[in-house]
Design a protein around this motif. Structure first.
Motif, mmCIF file in Angstrom:
data_model
loop_
_atom_site.group_PDB
_atom_site.id
_atom_site.type_symbol
_atom_site.label_atom_id
_atom_site.label_comp_id
_atom_site.label_asym_id
_atom_site.label_seq_id
_atom_site.Cartn_x
_atom_site.Cartn_y
_atom_site.Cartn_z
ATOM 1 N N GLU A 39 -9.561 -2.828 -5.375
ATOM 2 C CA GLU A 39 -9.568 -1.550 -4.669
ATOM 3 C C GLU A 39 -10.754 -1.482 -3.718
ATOM 4 O OE1 GLU A 39 -8.748 2.871 -6.171
ATOM 5 O OE2 GLU A 39 -10.755 2.164 -6.725
ATOM 6 N N MET A 68 -7.481 1.858 -0.919
ATOM 7 C CA MET A 68 -6.274 1.047 -0.818
ATOM 8 C C MET A 68 -6.463 -0.262 -1.572
ATOM 9 S SD MET A 68 -6.528 -0.475 3.107
ATOM 10 C CE MET A 68 -4.856 -1.092 3.043
ATOM 11 N N GLY A 108 0.370 -3.797 3.706
ATOM 12 C CA GLY A 108 -0.619 -2.729 3.612
ATOM 13 C C GLY A 108 -1.905 -3.045 4.346
ATOM 14 N N THR A 109 -2.351 -4.304 4.295
ATOM 15 C CA THR A 109 -3.630 -4.649 4.917
ATOM 16 C C THR A 109 -3.483 -5.330 6.275
ATOM 17 O OG1 THR A 109 -3.667 -6.653 3.552
ATOM 18 C CG2 THR A 109 -4.950 -4.762 2.773
ATOM 19 N N ASN A 125 0.830 -1.212 0.000
ATOM 20 C CA ASN A 125 0.000 0.000 0.000
ATOM 21 C C ASN A 125 0.862 1.259 0.000
ATOM 22 O OD1 ASN A 125 -2.335 1.578 0.006
ATOM 23 N ND2 ASN A 125 -2.489 1.577 2.241
#
Length: 844
Positions: free
Chosen positions: A733, A751, A823-824, A474
């Motif tokens: 997304e 994101m 990112g997640t 991300n």
């Protein structure tokens, strides 16, 4: 009568095979062997294939062999998570070993177009890296590695002497020591003196999680590119140090299969892989066919498997001037098992793997100059392409310095040069941005790392269809063309010593500290602070500090006066907690801050997470292992793993967070329901969330593709049509509610998220209960059918449900996929720390 005769022949073949499991059963009889070289049986105490070799015996044999042979050098490349040694044997002619470092350096020069043109490949040895059993319960490879090493050390004659001069073998006897040992123990402990071949026998049916994976239950054959596991990192140092011409990857498949070698399905080759690579793979395949014909083994090629995802061992070399080769042997899964082809014995599976090693060795020898020239030309062509490419560099940036550092560190593991951005460029600031020039020798790997594609020649994938690392982290990133790129943008070259520094701004405080939450390692610091007994709160409104800076929602407040410890002790706790995390702490002298004051009711008190996770039969070991690894290795947060068989007697009152990884569940609904109603936070992934909905424990609806009502489709299209509806792994997304506790620490309203499921969760009717939702046009990278894309659009990725005094947080997607979706990860860890703070009215 015919069946009786067939069974008699199968049984006879079975007994003959097991009567012939001496070395003579495996080794070519056209070669003599040095009697002074120890055989495997003389060291490990049994013939190869009689028992499954344990890793300690495998190591002992390889070390003993190396001491006895002047053709072998052995090194320990590192340790696994269970502290088992990883070995690499360099096997070649003794004269080569005397100058092996010079050979390595000269071979590596083939990757450098400024030097490779001067290299005389006619006088250079080719290099093959042979790797065995990266899946621990596919053991024929590692057992065959003993035969391969023995043959190369003991075989005599002019033929082998010449091959030893012309080829350097890098032999890794076990890519997965922990998994191999786990499976060998299982198979050996269930072996009968009179072998049972019935597939129903326990010998062939491992208990959860099985021996396929490493200590943290990862499939390590998916980690070559992300390189997040210690075993992969140790192995990759040797791969990059040598850059072999061929890398072999020995696997097993279903018992009723035969033997597979690459090429795979041609349409499923990644477009970055040059055609010449596939031609060489096909040519090498003719050697495998010839050698397997000699021993009468059935085999096939160009079916079943692909060469798309560069994170697999057989595909990773293809983007680096080498040829990766996958071998798949039908698995006996024990010592002997019935199959459609007769009784499949463990020695027979080992013999095929050993034979494939010999055929690879022959190909590496006879194709030596062709392989060396291909490697040189690959990097020369890549350099030409890079100098003329529209993409001359990639700029990457993120407010989260630790996440950015981990990305750069991952690139450096692959010998990709990364530089600090020397000056501001558009929105990219010099202080928190890196730049990666593409005109460097690993430019094709860089292209793969940032690859984006949404159209494909084939709709079926053996693994993921998208693996863009910029998206998985991300990051803010973009490419620079020739007009935009300039050398003066390159600052200091990145090194691992450039780790983000932790600091307390303002020194000691007698009032309070505020901690940023956007840094990847903030959860690690918070847990240490809570573990030390300090009260903590989370801000639900922005705060303007006395220095004028704004702390966003999700920042952590540590009061001083209300604690049991004094100000000096608290300072030491805070200082120790943020050490080596990259987290910044702000000392506050007053609670009279802007926005809201530090004593505001909007400051939600936090309890330290006491976490349990369900594991066991029916639950995905991959998903559970990813959570375990994240919490244990990255955050140093303990997670109690409760087997489903023990759940009934477990005291859940010890925990305030319960995690249900993706899987199949039953008979636990009443206990789970009561625990949540008493105030617990339940985090449910994918199949677990679906099960909760099916049990009417939470209000969730899932959409499905409507079946074709025409009543006719050609049978020949069955497999492909159904396979086309599978989402093997693509990137989409989502849009975020940045005010919600689930998104604390994130700064962008949209994101990327990874998805490998066809569970489509409808939005909850409560408009506050869908903090993460798919956009209307969500596909960013990878394959999804048009039908599935329509269903996915606008659905919920995370939904909150209230159950009594507790909450259920449902995820449709794996936010911790393969340890490289930094990112997640934030979404999951926020559910752990802040699920307790979500208002009941936002989860109705």
């Amino acid at each position: 009568m015919k069946f009786t005769l067939l069974l008699s022949l199968i049984t006879l073949n079975f007994h003959l095979c097991f009567a012939q499991t001496s070395l003579n059963y495996y080794l070519p009889d056209s070669v003599t062997y040095n009697a002074e070289i120890p055989t495997p049986a003389s060291v490990i105490g049994h013939e190869v294939g009689e028992w499954h070799v344990t890793h300690d015996k495998l190591v002992y044999y390889m070390q003993t062999l190396a001491k006895a042979s002047d053709r072998i050098e052995i090194i320990e490349t590192g340790k696994t998570y269970e502290n088992r040694p990883q070995l690499l044997l360099t096997i070649t002619h003794p004269d080569n070993l005397k100058s092996i470092e010079e050979i390595r350096i000269n071979h590596k020069k083939l990757t450098d177009p400024t030097q490779s043109g001067n290299m005389n490949v006619s006088k250079m040895p080719s290099v093959v890296m042979m790797g065995f059993s990266i899946h621990g319960n596919e053991p024929s490879g590692s057992n065959a590695s003993m035969l391969t090493a023995y043959y190369l050390a003991a075989a005599q004659g002019q033929d082998i002497e010449q091959k030893l001069k012309d080829v350097v073998v890098l032999l890794d006897p076990s890519f997965n020591p922990d998994g191999l040992n786990r499976f060998a123990t299982w198979a050996n402990m269930h072996k009968s003196e009179h072998l049972v071949t019935d597939p129903n026998d326990r010998e062939f049916n491992e208990v959860w999680p099985g021996g396929r994976t490493n200590h943290y239950w990862f499939d390590m054959n998916r980690d070559w590119l992300p390189a997040q596991l210690v075993e992969s990192q140790n192995r990759l140092k040797q791969f990059h140090a040598w850059k072999p011409n061929i890398l072999t990857d020995h696997h097993e498949m279903g018992t009723n299969s035969t033997f597979f070698f690459q090429p795979g399905i041609p349409e499923r080759t990644h477009p970055i892989t040059p055609q010449k690579n596939q031609e060489l793979t096909g040519k090498i395949g003719t050697y495998h066919a010839k050698f397997l014909d000699r021993i009468g083994s059935l085999y096939y090629s160009k079916e079943s498997f692909d060469d798309f995802y560069y994170g697999k061992g057989s595909t990773f070399p293809d983007v680096q001037g080498a040829v990766g080769i996958l071998f798949e042997q039908a698995s006996s899964r024990g010592h002997a098992q019935e199959s459609v082809n007769g009784v499949l014995t463990f020695p027979f599976t080992i013999k095929n793997q050993f034979t494939a090693s010999l055929s690879t060795y022959q190909a590496t020898y006879e194709m030596r100059e062709e392989l060396l020239n291909f490697q040189r030309e690959f990097y020369q062509n890549a350099a030409k392409e890079a100098s003329n490419a529209s993409q001359q560099a990639w700029i990457i940036s993120d407010k989260d310095a630790s996440k950015l550092y981990q990305f750069a560190k991952m690139l450096k593991r692959h010998e990709i040069e990364v530089y600090q951005l020397a000056q501001n460029y558009n929105q990219y600031k010099a202080g928190n941005s890196y730049i990666i020039p593409t005109n460097q020798y690993q430019n094709q790997l860089i292209k793969a790392i940032f690859d984006v594609r949404t159209s494909f020649a084939d709709s079926l994938f053996y693994d993921v269809s998208a693996f863009n690392m910029g998206m998985s982290f991300n990051l803010d990133y973009e490419s620079l063309d020739k007009k935009a790129f300039a050398q003066n943008l390159l600052g200091k070259k990145f090194t691992e010593e450039d780790k983000p520094e932790s600091e307390i701004l303002g020194g000691k405080s007698d009032y309070a500290y505020l901690m940023e939450w956007h840094d990847f390692y903030a959860p690690k610091a918070l847990f240490k602070i809570q573990k030390a007994g300090l009260q903590t709160r989370v801000t639900t409104e922005p705060i303007t500090m006395t220095n004028g800076e704004t702390m966003p929602v999700g920042s952590i407040l540590i009061p001083v006066k209300q604690q049991k410890q004094n100000a000096d002790q608290i300072q030491q706790i805070v200082k120790s907690a943020i050490e080596n995390t990259g987290v910044t702490m702000y000392a506050q002298k007053s609670g009279n801050t802007g926005g809201v004051n530090l004593g505001s009711p909007s400051m939600e008190p936090l309890e330290q997470p006491e976490i349990a996770m369900l594991i066991g039969e029916g639950i995905s070991p991959y998903d559970a292992g990813e959570i375990w690894h994240l919490m244990d290795q990255q955050y140093e947060i303990p997670v109690t793993k409760i087997d489903m068989n023990d759940f009934g007697r477990a005291d859940l009152s010890r925990y305030n967070v319960l995690i249900m990884p993706d899987g199949r569940y039953n008979s636990i609904n009443q206990k789970v329901q009561q625990w949540v109603q008493n105030g617990g936070t339940l985090i449910a992934y994918q199949g677990a969330a679906k099960w909760l909905a099916d049990q009417k424990l939470i209000k969730l609806q899932f959409e499905k593709i409507k079946s074709d009502t025409t009543g006719y489709k050609p049978y020949k299209d069955l497999r492909n049509n159904r396979g086309a509806q599978v989402i093997g792994g693509a990137i989409f997304e989502v849009e975020l509610d940045l005010s919600h506790p689930i998104t604390y620490g994130l700064t962008k309203a949209k994101m990327p998220i990874f998805r490998n499921t066809t569970l489509f969760m409808e939005k909850a009717k409560n408009e506050y209960a869908n903090p993460v939702r798919y956009t209307k046009s969500p596909l960013l990278n990878g394959y999804i059918s048009e039908e599935n894309l329509k269903l996915l659009s606008g659905t919920s990725a995370i939904t909150i449900n209230r159950m009594g005094r507790g909450k259920v947080i449902s995820f449709t997607d794996n936010t911790n996929f393969r340890a490289f979706w930094y990112g997640t990860n934030r979404l999951f860890v926020n559910a752990v720390f802040f699920g307790q703070t979500i208002s009941g009215s936002a989860a109705e």
